[in-house]
Design an enzyme around this catalytic site. Sequence first.
Site, short mmCIF file in Angstrom:
data_model
loop_
_atom_site.label_atom_id
_atom_site.label_comp_id
_atom_site.label_asym_id
_atom_site.label_seq_id
_atom_site.Cartn_x
_atom_site.Cartn_y
_atom_site.Cartn_z
N GLU A 247 0.88 -1.17 0.00
CA GLU A 247 0.00 0.00 0.00
C GLU A 247 0.91 1.21 0.00
OE1 GLU A 247 -1.74 2.97 0.56
OE2 GLU A 247 -2.16 2.43 2.64
N CYS B 23 -2.37 9.18 2.59
CA CYS B 23 -2.05 8.67 1.26
C CYS B 23 -3.22 8.82 0.29
CB CYS B 23 -1.57 7.24 1.32
SG CYS B 23 -2.71 6.15 2.16
#
Length: 506
Positions: free
Chosen positions: A278, A312
């Site tokens: 990720e 993010c």
Amino acid sequence: GAVGAPNGGGSAPAASPEFPAAVESARRQFSRLKLLIGGAWVDGGEGAAEDLLDPATGEPLGKVPHACTADLQRALAAAQDGFAVWSRTPAIERRRVLMRAAALIRERQESIACMLTLEQGKPLAEARGEVAGAAEIFEWYAEETRRLYGRVIPARNNTTQQLVVQQPVGPVAAFTPWNFPALTPARKIAGALAAGCSCIIKPAEETPGTAIELARACMDAGLPAGVLNMVFGVPSEISEFLIRAPQIRKITFTGSIAVGKHLAALAAQHGLKRCTMELGGHAPVLVFDDASVEQAAQACAAFKFRNAGQVCIAPSRFYVQRGAYERFVEVFTRTAAALRLGAGTDASTTMGPLANDRRLAAMAGFVEDAAARGGRVLTGGARAEGPGFFWQPTVLAELLDEAKAMREETFGPVAPIARFDTLEEALLRANSLPYGLAAYAFSSSAATMMALSAGLEAGMVGINSFAVSLAEAPFGGIKESGYGSEGGVEGLGAYLVTKFVAQASL
Ligand code: NAD
């Protein structure tokens, strides 16, 4: 409107009256930061440690113990023994332990949130929401253990059974960053444990206290020794050591693209280990003339500056259609400028400091580059006066696509805004970067929404919504933002391997 809290944190309770007392008592917890190895809380074997800093003051909060090689060896052995026990523990019992851990996290929400804010900087209201979100992730995965189904495939004759079963992949090595010190470790720990895996996690050295509290909740809930181990140290050394170790069967990492590529290569080299990666994102937001422009601008600013932009999936490059541009920029800039910068423990703060001084240097780079290319700084643009790692909420307008802030993940409170004319053009520009984590759009046209949900290259798309991070939904990226999902049934699948069994009676 449909714009929702992206981390599904639930509603935060009102500030408690003994608020400063809660902060002070959380501050004292930092004197007992430990490693968790084989069920015991220990210091590093060689006594090495590093300072933990309060990003709002730059002052030390405590010492983070570093694991030595012998500690890591013991963690590996513990994880192997833990796997033997936990993988054979019935799912219904794993559920019970995870539910109890979730209840303890909820019970301790205030003290964990105070630690989170002290070590990471985000406003306490955001920290409370994050801790509640972490508990929710434990609950969701706990429930999902009940649905670890296999299937029966119709056999080719009457004396054969054809079964598909799902089994835990093995001991997991997990690495998490500092921006969501509760949510990200919760995703990895709860996912691995629900599947029946054991885990060695190395949370960020910048935010150890929150992760330790999650691990404490697991141990207090009755998790057997060795199933969950927690270490700190020099990230590159620990990750290399654990990824090389034959005991480890799965790597899960959240962090930057460069580090993700490095770890994925190591995992391939040493045993072709499965990975969930990720990685970074630079989420485009397309705002169309037919959107509720004012509402969109307010929501965009709120989500862009949440956690000081260190998210993010933050909306982080804005493309606004020509007719809506002036209005959007005006409302967005006004909302940004109204944010109150301060320590996260101060109840009036709406934006905290950056997590470390590296981020300050990065923000300066984006602003200088924009200025050199003729961009306009509409608000902010500089470090805030005084101690701590504060950067002013910053809006950059009239940016060309070549500007650094339009091309590279800002991961901070710098918002670049550009114009577009047509849907085709906007989609092309949104998809032009190697990132593919989240993408957002605001429009009231069904045709536009359909074109975007089909055409945006991202693992998560929010249309008139930022609610793309939920316990029950898959979370992950495409392109250089990585592969694999956390959350949803996909998140549990990340810790399972599929076995086909053909069983005949002779
Ligand atoms: P960084 O790449 O140095 O560190 C990011 C995280 O990865 C940290 O927690 C760090 O401890 C860990 N890390 C670094 N090298 C490692 C290694 N070899 N093995 C294992 N873990 C390692 O970056 P930074 O300066 O701390 O953060 C800035 C950048 O990191 C941002 O630009 C952003 O791209 C990325 N980041 C992404 C996320 C995310 O949620 N995807 C979270 C935090 C940071």
